[in-house]
Design a protein around this motif. Structure first.
Motif, mmCIF file in Angstrom:
data_model
loop_
_atom_site.group_PDB
_atom_site.id
_atom_site.type_symbol
_atom_site.label_atom_id
_atom_site.label_comp_id
_atom_site.label_asym_id
_atom_site.label_seq_id
_atom_site.Cartn_x
_atom_site.Cartn_y
_atom_site.Cartn_z
ATOM 1 N N GLU A 36 0.613 -1.187 0.002
ATOM 2 C CA GLU A 36 0.041 0.044 0.051
ATOM 3 C C GLU A 36 0.934 1.129 -0.153
ATOM 4 O OE1 GLU A 36 -2.976 -0.119 3.018
ATOM 5 O OE2 GLU A 36 -3.696 -2.033 2.351
ATOM 6 N N VAL A 37 1.902 1.283 -0.914
ATOM 7 C CA VAL A 37 2.715 2.493 -0.979
ATOM 8 C C VAL A 37 2.941 2.546 -2.505
ATOM 9 C CG1 VAL A 37 4.899 0.970 -0.718
ATOM 10 C CG2 VAL A 37 5.019 3.495 -0.422
ATOM 11 N N ALA A 38 3.003 3.719 -3.033
ATOM 12 C CA ALA A 38 3.373 3.955 -4.429
ATOM 13 C C ALA A 38 4.935 3.577 -4.749
ATOM 14 C CB ALA A 38 3.122 5.414 -4.978
ATOM 15 N N PRO A 39 5.039 3.096 -5.815
ATOM 16 C CA PRO A 39 6.473 2.779 -6.092
ATOM 17 C C PRO A 39 7.444 3.921 -6.043
ATOM 18 C CG PRO A 39 5.191 1.646 -7.780
ATOM 19 C CD PRO A 39 4.261 2.849 -6.884
ATOM 20 N N GLU A 40 7.210 5.074 -6.230
ATOM 21 C CA GLU A 40 7.992 6.103 -6.324
ATOM 22 C C GLU A 40 8.179 6.774 -4.835
ATOM 23 O OE1 GLU A 40 3.808 7.628 -7.195
ATOM 24 O OE2 GLU A 40 5.308 6.098 -8.084
ATOM 25 N N GLU A 41 7.456 6.271 -3.922
ATOM 26 C CA GLU A 41 7.757 6.751 -2.583
ATOM 27 C C GLU A 41 8.739 5.861 -1.666
ATOM 28 O OE1 GLU A 41 3.800 6.572 -0.965
ATOM 29 O OE2 GLU A 41 2.970 8.018 -1.900
ATOM 30 N N ILE A 42 9.135 4.630 -2.440
ATOM 31 C CA ILE A 42 10.128 3.842 -1.723
ATOM 32 C C ILE A 42 11.434 4.348 -2.019
ATOM 33 C CG2 ILE A 42 11.346 1.607 -1.853
ATOM 34 C CD1 ILE A 42 8.867 0.601 -3.085
ATOM 35 N N VAL A 43 12.080 4.645 -0.748
ATOM 36 C CA VAL A 43 13.533 5.609 -0.741
ATOM 37 C C VAL A 43 14.464 4.365 -0.994
ATOM 38 C CG1 VAL A 43 14.928 6.978 0.599
ATOM 39 C CG2 VAL A 43 12.612 7.261 0.782
ATOM 40 N N PRO A 44 15.131 4.716 -1.936
ATOM 41 C CA PRO A 44 16.122 3.585 -2.320
ATOM 42 C C PRO A 44 17.167 3.080 -1.057
ATOM 43 C CG PRO A 44 16.115 5.075 -4.020
ATOM 44 C CD PRO A 44 15.343 5.527 -2.892
ATOM 45 N N THR A 45 17.475 4.030 -0.381
ATOM 46 C CA THR A 45 18.100 3.560 0.794
ATOM 47 C C THR A 45 17.599 3.123 1.984
ATOM 48 O OG1 THR A 45 18.527 5.783 1.320
ATOM 49 C CG2 THR A 45 20.318 5.029 -0.077
ATOM 50 N N ASP A 46 16.362 3.148 2.224
ATOM 51 C CA ASP A 46 15.669 2.563 3.196
ATOM 52 C C ASP A 46 15.842 1.210 3.311
ATOM 53 O OD1 ASP A 46 14.909 5.238 4.195
ATOM 54 O OD2 ASP A 46 13.007 5.012 3.785
ATOM 55 N N PRO A 47 15.834 0.514 4.491
ATOM 56 C CA PRO A 47 15.746 -1.047 4.695
ATOM 57 C C PRO A 47 14.454 -1.649 3.931
ATOM 58 C CG PRO A 47 16.374 -0.066 6.677
ATOM 59 C CD PRO A 47 15.908 1.192 5.835
ATOM 60 N N LEU A 48 14.634 -2.667 3.283
ATOM 61 C CA LEU A 48 13.489 -3.550 2.954
ATOM 62 C C LEU A 48 12.972 -4.176 4.005
ATOM 63 C CD1 LEU A 48 14.761 -4.853 -0.401
ATOM 64 C CD2 LEU A 48 13.208 -2.743 -0.081
ATOM 65 N N TYR A 49 13.517 -4.832 4.827
ATOM 66 C CA TYR A 49 13.266 -5.995 5.537
ATOM 67 C C TYR A 49 13.116 -5.273 6.865
ATOM 68 C CZ TYR A 49 13.611 -10.622 8.084
ATOM 69 O OH TYR A 49 13.074 -11.609 8.882
ATOM 70 N N GLY A 50 11.993 -5.725 7.759
ATOM 71 C CA GLY A 50 11.886 -5.212 9.182
ATOM 72 C C GLY A 50 11.472 -3.643 8.950
ATOM 73 N N GLU A 51 12.224 -2.827 9.660
ATOM 74 C CA GLU A 51 11.981 -1.369 9.752
ATOM 75 C C GLU A 51 12.322 -0.887 8.199
ATOM 76 O OE1 GLU A 51 15.875 0.762 10.816
ATOM 77 O OE2 GLU A 51 15.137 -0.683 12.357
ATOM 78 N N GLY A 52 11.802 0.099 7.742
ATOM 79 C CA GLY A 52 11.821 0.666 6.737
ATOM 80 C C GLY A 52 10.529 0.514 5.941
ATOM 81 N N LEU A 53 10.711 -0.778 4.826
ATOM 82 C CA LEU A 53 9.522 -0.958 4.103
ATOM 83 C C LEU A 53 8.722 -2.030 4.877
ATOM 84 C CD1 LEU A 53 8.259 -0.311 1.293
ATOM 85 C CD2 LEU A 53 9.576 -1.954 0.326
ATOM 86 N N GLY A 54 9.385 -2.831 5.644
ATOM 87 C CA GLY A 54 8.503 -3.726 6.476
ATOM 88 C C GLY A 54 8.241 -5.070 5.940
ATOM 89 N N LEU A 55 9.159 -5.547 5.194
ATOM 90 C CA LEU A 55 9.071 -6.699 4.564
ATOM 91 C C LEU A 55 9.306 -7.833 5.666
ATOM 92 C CD1 LEU A 55 10.154 -6.180 1.019
ATOM 93 C CD2 LEU A 55 7.988 -5.887 1.905
ATOM 94 N N ASP A 56 8.834 -8.947 5.638
ATOM 95 C CA ASP A 56 9.244 -10.077 6.124
ATOM 96 C C ASP A 56 10.009 -11.219 5.498
ATOM 97 O OD1 ASP A 56 6.999 -11.650 5.050
ATOM 98 O OD2 ASP A 56 5.760 -11.327 6.644
ATOM 99 N N SER A 57 10.095 -12.268 6.075
ATOM 100 C CA SER A 57 11.066 -13.209 5.307
ATOM 101 C C SER A 57 10.125 -13.918 4.279
ATOM 102 C CB SER A 57 11.472 -14.357 6.260
ATOM 103 O OG SER A 57 10.427 -15.088 6.684
#
Length: 103
Positions: A36-57
């Motif tokens: 539920e985020v627009a692709p252009e809102e993803i900051v390239p240097t933010d973490p993907l896993y856990g904090e940041g984008l919040g992805l899990d395994s």
């Protein structure tokens, strides 16, 4: 006097601006995971896993499958570099750019 505290506004340039491959992968992430985020809102240097984008395994596994399908190389679950590869959109994009099959 000037204010010493600055709001957390991403700077235009290196850290927050997506490269073409990062934009492509951001769209892949959003579509594959129904984020539920627009692709252009993803900051390239933010973490993907856990904090940041919040992805899990499980999310990371789904992304690995999509990347493998789209770019023609395997991202293996037993690769000791996975933590580095999936650290951020930028690190994932660098890995994809280095390993993708020529089309």
């Amino acid at each position: 006097m000037s204010s010493t505290a600055q709001p957390p506004i991403p700077a235009t340039g290196d850290a927050s601006e997506q490269s073409p491959i990062e934009k492509e992968l951001a769209v892949l992430l959003v579509n594959a995971l129904n984020l539920e985020v627009a692709p252009e809102e993803i900051v390239p240097t933010d973490p993907l896993y856990g904090e940041g984008l919040g992805l899990d395994s499980i999310d990371i596994l789904e992304v690995a499958l999509e990347v493998s399908r789209r770019y023609g190389f395997q991202l293996r679950s037993d690769d000791e570099r996975n933590q580095q590869i999936f650290q951020s959109l930028r690190t994932l994009a660098a890995h994809v750019a280095e390993h993708r099959s020529a089309t």
